[in-house]
Enzyme design. Structure first.
Site, PDB file in Angstrom:
ATOM      1  N   LYS A 189      72.336  99.108  87.633  1.00 46.25           N
ATOM      2  CA  LYS A 189      73.120  97.914  87.940  1.00 46.25           C
ATOM      3  C   LYS A 189      74.613  98.212  87.943  1.00 46.25           C
ATOM      4  O   LYS A 189      75.345  97.778  88.836  1.00 46.25           O
ATOM      5  CB  LYS A 189      72.805  96.803  86.925  1.00 46.25           C
ATOM      6  CG  LYS A 189      71.407  96.233  87.054  1.00 46.25           C
ATOM      7  CD  LYS A 189      71.130  95.189  85.967  1.00 46.25           C
ATOM      8  CE  LYS A 189      69.721  94.636  86.095  1.00 46.25           C
ATOM      9  NZ  LYS A 189      69.421  93.600  85.067  1.00 46.25           N
ATOM     10  N   ASN A 215      61.111 103.307  73.047  1.00 43.41           N
ATOM     11  CA  ASN A 215      62.077 103.255  74.150  1.00 43.41           C
ATOM     12  C   ASN A 215      62.736 104.605  74.446  1.00 43.41           C
ATOM     13  O   ASN A 215      63.928 104.807  74.199  1.00 43.41           O
ATOM     14  CB  ASN A 215      63.167 102.215  73.856  1.00 43.41           C
ATOM     15  CG  ASN A 215      62.611 100.807  73.755  1.00 43.41           C
ATOM     16  OD1 ASN A 215      61.864 100.369  74.614  1.00 43.41           O
ATOM     17  ND2 ASN A 215      62.963 100.118  72.682  1.00 43.41           N
ATOM     18  N   TYR A 259      49.943  95.074  76.898  1.00 43.15           N
ATOM     19  CA  TYR A 259      50.273  96.505  76.805  1.00 43.15           C
ATOM     20  C   TYR A 259      50.216  96.956  75.345  1.00 43.15           C
ATOM     21  O   TYR A 259      49.656  98.011  75.020  1.00 43.15           O
ATOM     22  CB  TYR A 259      51.666  96.736  77.398  1.00 43.15           C
ATOM     23  CG  TYR A 259      52.184  98.146  77.258  1.00 43.15           C
ATOM     24  CD1 TYR A 259      51.753  99.154  78.116  1.00 43.15           C
ATOM     25  CD2 TYR A 259      53.131  98.466  76.283  1.00 43.15           C
ATOM     26  CE1 TYR A 259      52.253 100.450  77.992  1.00 43.15           C
ATOM     27  CE2 TYR A 259      53.634  99.755  76.162  1.00 43.15           C
ATOM     28  CZ  TYR A 259      53.185 100.739  77.017  1.00 43.15           C
ATOM     29  OH  TYR A 259      53.672 102.021  76.893  1.00 43.15           O
ATOM     30  N   LYS A 302      62.971 101.209  82.503  1.00 37.47           N
ATOM     31  CA  LYS A 302      63.323 100.698  81.186  1.00 37.47           C
ATOM     32  C   LYS A 302      64.790 100.264  81.164  1.00 37.47           C
ATOM     33  O   LYS A 302      65.557 100.563  82.074  1.00 37.47           O
ATOM     34  CB  LYS A 302      63.069 101.771  80.125  1.00 37.47           C
ATOM     35  CG  LYS A 302      61.603 102.205  80.003  1.00 37.47           C
ATOM     36  CD  LYS A 302      60.730 101.078  79.488  1.00 37.47           C
ATOM     37  CE  LYS A 302      59.292 101.537  79.252  1.00 37.47           C
ATOM     38  NZ  LYS A 302      59.162 102.432  78.115  1.00 37.47           N
ATOM     39  N   ALA A 303      65.178  99.576  80.087  1.00 36.03           N
ATOM     40  CA  ALA A 303      66.511  98.966  80.004  1.00 36.03           C
ATOM     41  C   ALA A 303      67.669  99.949  80.236  1.00 36.03           C
ATOM     42  O   ALA A 303      68.595  99.632  80.997  1.00 36.03           O
ATOM     43  CB  ALA A 303      66.680  98.246  78.667  1.00 36.03           C
ATOM     44  N   THR A 358      67.759  92.798  70.391  1.00 35.11           N
ATOM     45  CA  THR A 358      68.155  94.153  69.991  1.00 35.11           C
ATOM     46  C   THR A 358      67.034  95.161  70.220  1.00 35.11           C
ATOM     47  O   THR A 358      65.848  94.814  70.185  1.00 35.11           O
ATOM     48  CB  THR A 358      68.555  94.190  68.505  1.00 35.11           C
ATOM     49  OG1 THR A 358      67.456  93.702  67.716  1.00 35.11           O
ATOM     50  CG2 THR A 358      69.797  93.350  68.249  1.00 35.11           C
ATOM     51  N   LYS A 389      47.548  99.590  73.433  1.00 33.93           N
ATOM     52  CA  LYS A 389      48.020 100.727  72.651  1.00 33.93           C
ATOM     53  C   LYS A 389      47.390 100.713  71.248  1.00 33.93           C
ATOM     54  O   LYS A 389      47.009 101.762  70.719  1.00 33.93           O
ATOM     55  CB  LYS A 389      49.548 100.701  72.549  1.00 33.93           C
ATOM     56  CG  LYS A 389      50.266 101.096  73.831  1.00 33.93           C
ATOM     57  CD  LYS A 389      49.994 102.548  74.201  1.00 33.93           C
ATOM     58  CE  LYS A 389      50.846 103.006  75.357  1.00 33.93           C
ATOM     59  NZ  LYS A 389      50.523 104.412  75.753  1.00 33.93           N
ATOM     60  N   SER A 437      52.884 103.214  71.338  1.00 36.58           N
ATOM     61  CA  SER A 437      54.162 102.565  71.600  1.00 36.58           C
ATOM     62  C   SER A 437      54.516 101.590  70.498  1.00 36.58           C
ATOM     63  O   SER A 437      53.641 101.001  69.857  1.00 36.58           O
ATOM     64  CB  SER A 437      54.079 101.808  72.928  1.00 36.58           C
ATOM     65  OG  SER A 437      55.164 100.921  73.078  1.00 36.58           O
ATOM     66  N   ALA A 438      55.814 101.390  70.305  1.00 33.08           N
ATOM     67  CA  ALA A 438      56.291 100.378  69.359  1.00 33.08           C
ATOM     68  C   ALA A 438      55.888  98.979  69.789  1.00 33.08           C
ATOM     69  O   ALA A 438      55.975  98.036  69.004  1.00 33.08           O
ATOM     70  CB  ALA A 438      57.810 100.471  69.232  1.00 33.08           C
TER      71      ALA A 438
END
Length: 331
Positions: free
Chosen positions: A200, A178, A149, A192-193, A219, A153, A118-119
């Site tokens: 929402k 993401n 986390y 996730k976002a 960002t 990774k 993961s990033a």
């Protein structure tokens, strides 16, 4: 017929991966703690079991697979990863899965094994400026991830490369940025976002307000699932072992992501920024290396994927509301 094992097949990315492999003619075994919540898996075999248990791992890795995809992990969105309340479980569970899987593959053999890092393993100090995050693959050290986390990774990446060096295992290590799309978690705290924004907006009536965690200036870039899987396929066919960023270079602020989602919905809603876990201030995929190694990079616009994702999440929200109304009427 090629054979593949997908660990984490009951999850979002794993579920889509199984469908893709089956469409390409693979024989596929999936394994996860649970079955997929939203679709019936087309896997030839689906084992519900705990990869933290070495006995279960020995049962599902009962042959030399052509390809193994290790996506299984204890994970979630900002509400799960950044609160600090789940750190021990995140590190213990995910590391144990990787230790078990790799050791069994060492004994049984494997053509190629793909690991989804993961990033989140990139250093926090390179992601303090929302407009200029640094995520080139060689920027990982000195290490300083912003979450446990991310540390897990990073450890597991090194574990896969160590098995490559010491035992000749043919590994592919990718750093996902993401990944989003339909048929993924959209409520409950692990979403996730993009899915959270879609939920929402879908739940909020015309003229209402949606809450966005943090200042909204932070960002991110988001990669739609179809391009993620295309990148994985190209990576597996290459001779490069990694690490390799798999993500989009289309960076967007979280408030702008919310505005995009509202626009897609056609509603007139406003945004209220509230305190909440946000992670690093800026993150974007540096795709220099993927272009160099694969001669290709993700390129589809974020809006396209968000439109598809919003349509799916809005459908789930409507189904849930309808079910609630039915229960209320029956009472």
């Amino acid at each position: 017929m090629k054979t593949a094992l997908v660990c984490g097949a009951g999850g979002f990315i794993g579920g889509h991966l199984v469908k893709k492999l089956k469409a390409q003619g693979y024989w596929v075994r999936g394994v996860d703690l649970k079955r997929h919540e939203y679709v019936e898996s087309p896997a030839d075999e689906f084992v519900v079991g705990d990869l933290r248990d070495p006995r279960l791992v020995a049962e599902v890795i009962d042959r030399k697979f052509d390809e193994v995809y290790q996506l299984a992990a204890d994970m979630g969105g900002a509400g799960f990863v950044f609160t600090g309340e789940n750190d021990a479980a995140i590190m213990h569970n995910s590391a144990l899965i990787n230790l078990n899987v790799l050791e069994e593959l060492r004994h049984k053999g494997v053509g190629k094994v793909f690991y989804s890092s993961s990033a989140c393993m990139y250093p926090e100090y390179n992601q303090l400026d929302p407009s200029k995050p640094v995520t080139a693959e060689d920027s990982a050290y000195p290490a300083m991830p912003d979450s446990e986390y991310g540390w897990e990774k990073l450890f597991s990446e090194r574990l896969y490369f160590a098995y490559h060096r010491n035992y000749g295992m043919d590994v592919r290590v990718a750093r996902f940025h993401n990944i989003f799309g339909p048929e993924g978690t959209w409520e409950g705290g692990r979403e996730k976002a993009p899915a959270a924004m879609c939920r929402k907006v879908a739940e909020t009536p015309e003229g209402g307000v949606i809450e966005v965690w943090g200042p909204g200036t932070q960002t991110r870039s988001f990669l739609y699932i179809d391009e993620c899987l295309e990148a994985v396929e190209r990576f597996m066919k290459s001779d490069y072992i990694g690490p390799l960023n798999i993500g989009s270079e289309e960076m967007i602020s979280i408030n702008d992501l919310a505005r995009m989602t509202i626009e897609i919905s056609g509603k007139n809603l406003s945004i209220r920024n509230v305190p909440g876990p946000v992670g690093v201030q800026g993150r974007n995929s540096d795709n220099t290396r993927i272009r160099e190694k694969l001669g290709w990079a993700p390129h589809r616009p974020l809006r396209e994927g968000m439109e598809r994702t919003y349509a799916w999440v809005a459908e789930q929200v409507a189904k849930k509301q309808k079910a609630k109304e039915a229960v209320a009427q029956s009472n």
